[in-house]
Structure formats: structure tokens, C-alpha cells
Scaffold this active site. Structure first.
Site, PDB file in Angstrom:
ATOM      1  N   LYS A  66      50.726  46.953  39.264  1.00  0.00           N
ATOM      2  CA  LYS A  66      49.660  46.350  40.076  1.00  0.00           C
ATOM      3  C   LYS A  66      50.232  45.819  41.391  1.00  0.00           C
ATOM      4  CE  LYS A  66      48.394  43.606  36.657  1.00  0.00           C
ATOM      5  NZ  LYS A  66      49.334  44.140  35.631  1.00  0.00           N
ATOM      6  N   THR A  67      51.311  45.023  41.285  1.00  0.00           N
ATOM      7  CA  THR A  67      51.929  44.471  42.498  1.00  0.00           C
ATOM      8  C   THR A  67      52.493  45.598  43.364  1.00  0.00           C
ATOM      9  OG1 THR A  67      52.514  42.528  41.224  1.00  0.00           O
ATOM     10  CG2 THR A  67      53.647  42.802  43.320  1.00  0.00           C
ATOM     11  N   ASP A 111      47.385  37.773  42.975  1.00  0.00           N
ATOM     12  CA  ASP A 111      47.819  38.161  41.637  1.00  0.00           C
ATOM     13  C   ASP A 111      47.189  37.187  40.634  1.00  0.00           C
ATOM     14  OD1 ASP A 111      49.169  39.588  39.771  1.00  0.00           O
ATOM     15  OD2 ASP A 111      51.140  38.728  40.167  1.00  0.00           O
ATOM     16  N   THR A 160      45.418  40.732  34.434  1.00  0.00           N
ATOM     17  CA  THR A 160      45.728  41.332  33.136  1.00  0.00           C
ATOM     18  C   THR A 160      44.484  41.256  32.250  1.00  0.00           C
ATOM     19  OG1 THR A 160      46.631  39.160  32.621  1.00  0.00           O
ATOM     20  CG2 THR A 160      48.206  40.889  33.085  1.00  0.00           C
ATOM     21  N   ARG A 219      58.324  48.187  34.192  1.00  0.00           N
ATOM     22  CA  ARG A 219      59.155  46.983  34.335  1.00  0.00           C
ATOM     23  C   ARG A 219      60.179  46.896  33.196  1.00  0.00           C
ATOM     24  NH1 ARG A 219      55.814  42.236  34.859  1.00  0.00           N
ATOM     25  NH2 ARG A 219      55.856  42.619  37.105  1.00  0.00           N
TER      26      ARG A 219
END
Ligand code: ADP
Length: 345
Positions: A66-67, A111, A160, A219
Site C-alpha cells: 500500500k505504502t 496511512d 488494513t 515485507r
């Protein structure tokens, strides 16, 4: 108080340990092809029109990009980005520095947008719709409302939990994209590229081994890759062979499905304490001494996706695959839910 707004994408992630591995442009990103294509079209059209991109909401479990999308998009468009976190925006005034610093057609990335309180959400509505904010000065009978015009901008929100966003906020995003877990092949491609970036000497299959054990999450793949690299350097000559990758990940307790000790503890708790379920997530969280949010956001999505756990109207229940994975026998039919209830009351 929010952090000082940051205006340059390069400087936007000061404590980003992943910075050297994070793709810089959308074309450098692997996977998420549908999302990539739709966002690419929107970016292209907005650039051609010279207008800001419509507001975008990205949702999905942590660590899926997302980031990365939110920082690649402005770079592709050649505009600046400011980064805020919903958790630090406690009151409308916390948004003011970001909104007043907005440059024409730039991006504001929020975020964890689901963590903004309602007052902040409502303050954002006119900013999103008309690029305007209403500021109240003074109190009581002396109060005055000032309208402040903002430069046109794009809000990118990441969450999320779309379920926690209010419908009015959700509906104000023109594009809503869901990021899903990556396939082993896609993760393998990411690991291979990143091994090269980190100048690690590696055996091709070792990338696949790391990918296989990374729960579909870039990640985690990056974290596991760094660990394997360190392990290879400390325990061997630095070359990452498949055997070294396996030993390194075994040492962390990461199994061939990618589950870590916490995931297995979650499954074992449902099996042992709650007779396999169905059991409410809060009860499991209490027993594990974890926040329910952590379980729901970080632990459960992959276990649900791999069908080790199912969600039923009465709570979480282990599947046969989970028992197989744990190497224990499921309780005889009919006993499971009774055992769960006995222990809950
Ligand atoms: P999120 O914001 O969803 O929690 P991030 O965007 O921070 O996840 O992604 C975590 C890391 O995973 C990034 O720093 C990046 O290195 C890597 N990553 C995420 N998505 C991709 C992708 N599509 N291609 C390559 N690497 C990715």
C-alpha cells in the site's frame, strides 16, 4: 501533534529500513497486475489532463504494497507527497499543516486512515470534494467560520480494515483497490531482484525457498531475505544456497507453509483450549495475550486464505488442513464445539 509534513518522496520515509528495497516506480513493482493496470490508466489520464488524480483508497493486510503504491504514484506523476498516519491525526487541527502545505496536484497519503476519529473525517469531506476547508475561529456567539480554499490534490488512503471506514468516507474515493497476497512466483521474483540489489551471491532455488516461506507478503520476504543473508555470512561463506536458506528459516521457526511460531500458537490454542472452535476471536486473543486487532490484521488473513482456519457465524474454526499441519488428530465430530463452550463459560 502530527509530524512535520514531508514534501519530497525521497525524504518521505525517514525510518524506513526497507528503503533500499522499496520499488521507486510503479514499473518496478512486481505482481498486483490488475491494480497496477487500473492505477496506471488513472495516473496516465490525470497526467494528460493536467489534473489531480482522483482520490484512491488502498486496502489489504500489512506488508502487501500500500505504502509502495502510494509513494510510486506521485513519483510517476512527478508531484510531491506528504505522508501522515491516521493514528496521529487526533483532531482537525492536526490535519491543517498537511492541507495548507498541499501543492497543486500533489498527493497526501494517510496511512491507517481507519484510525482517524470522526471529527477529522468530517473535516476532510469538503477538502476531498471541493478542495476547501471550513475553520471555526473563536467560540460560542463569537465563533466565525472561515472557508479556506486549497490547491487541488489527491488523497491516497491506506487501511488494513475497510470495514472500519464510515460509508461517507469510503464513497468519497473514486478508486478503491484491494491488495491481495502474492503468489510464490511473484515473491520469488521480488526476492531474486532484492538479492541482486543487496549484492548477495545466491543459488536460484534459494529465492524460491524464501518466497515459499513468506506468507505471500513482500515485507516478510524482504525481512526473511535479510536474515538468510546474515545467517549465510555468519555461519558460512556468505553464499546463500538452498540448504543455507532452509537452515536459516528453520532457526526462526518458520515452517514450509511460512507460518511462524505465533501462527502455530494461534492454531494450537484453538485446537487445545477451544476444541478446534468455533470460538470468538476475542477469546483467542485473550488466551494468547495479544490485541484482537493484531490477530485480525496480521495473523488471521493468511491463515484464512490458506484455509487453515474458517470464519463461521459462531467464530473461528480449524480445518482438517490445520490439524494435518500441526500433526494432531481432529476431535471426533460433535465434540469440538462443546469443548469450546465448556472452556468459555
Ligand atoms: P503496506 O504499506 O501495505 O504495509 P509496503 O508498501 O510498506 O506495505 O510494503 C512493504 C515492503 O514490501 C516494501 O518496502 C517493498 O520493499 C516491498 N514490496 C511491497 N510491494 C511490492 C511489490 N509489488 N513489488 C516489490 N516489492 C514490494
Amino acid at each position: 501533534m502530527p509530524r512535520e509534513p514531508i514534501l519530497h518522496p525521497e525524504a518521505a520515509l525517514p525510518v524506513d529500513e526497507d528503503r533500499d528495497l522499496r520499488p521507486q516506480r510503479m514499473r518496478d513493482m512486481v505482481g498486483q497486475r490488475d491494480v497496477h493496470e487500473r492505477l496506471g490508466i488513472a495516473v496516465d489520464a490525470a497526467s494528460k489532463r493536467g489534473e489531480p488524480l482522483g482520490h484512491i483508497l488502498l486496502d489489504g493486510p500489512p506488508g502487501l504494497g500500500k505504502t509502495t503504491f502510494a509513494t510510486c504514484i506521485p513519483r510517476d506523476m512527478g508531484v510531491n507527497v506528504q505522508i501522515a498516519s491516521g493514528a496521529t491525526l487526533a483532531a482537525p487541527k492536526d490535519l491543517l499543516p498537511y492541507l495548507t502545505n498541499i501543492e497543486e496536484n500533489s498527493v497526501l497519503f494517510i496511512d491507517e486512515i481507519h484510525r482517524m476519529p470522526k471529527t477529522v473525517e468530517e473535516f476532510l469531506y469538503p477538502a476531498m470534494e471541493d478542495f476547501r476547508i471550513d475553520i471555526t475561529l473563536g467560540e460560542g456567539v463569537n465563533a466565525r467560520i472561515i472557508n479556506l480554499q486549497l490547491k487541488p490534490f489527491t488523497l491516497i488512503g491506506a487501511t488494513t480494515r475497510t470495514g472500519l471506514l464510515s460509508a461517507p468516507l469510503r464513497d468519497r474515493f473514486q478508486l478503491r483497490e484491494h491488495l491481495d497476497f502474492y503468489s510464490v512466483e511473484e515473491l520469488s521474483e521480488i526476492v531474486t531482484r532484492n538479492m541482486r540489489k543487496l549484492r548477495v551471491d545466491f543459488e536460484g532455488e534459494a529465492a524460491g525457498e524464501i518466497a515459499l516461506r513468506s506468507r505471500g507478503t513482500p515485507r516478510l520476504a524482504n525481512n526473511r531475505l535479510r536474515w538468510v543473508r546474515d545467517f549465510a555470512l555468519s555461519r558460512a561463506d556468505g553464499r546463500v544456497s538452498t540448504a543455507i536458506a532452509r537452515s536459516a528459516l528453520d532457526m526462526l521457526g518458520i515452517d514450509h507453509l511460512g507460518l511462524d511460531p505465533q501462527d502455530r500458537k494461534y492454531l494450537e490454542t484453538i485446537a487445545r483450549v477451544f476444541g478446534g472452535g468455533p470460538v470468538g476471536v476475542e477469546a483467542v486473543a485473550h488466551t494468547l495475550n495479544l490485541a484482537t486487532d493484531t490477530l485480525v490484521d496480521e495473523v488471521e488473513p493468511f491463515l484464512l486464505r490458506t484455509e487453515l482456519v474458517v470464519r463461521t457465524p459462531r467464530g473461528r474454526r480449524l480445518t482438517t488442513a490445520a490439524y494435518d499441519h500441526l500433526g494432531i488428530l481432529p476431535p471426533p465430530p460433535g465434540e469440538a464445539s462443546n469443548a469450546g463452550q465448556r472452556r468459555m463459560f
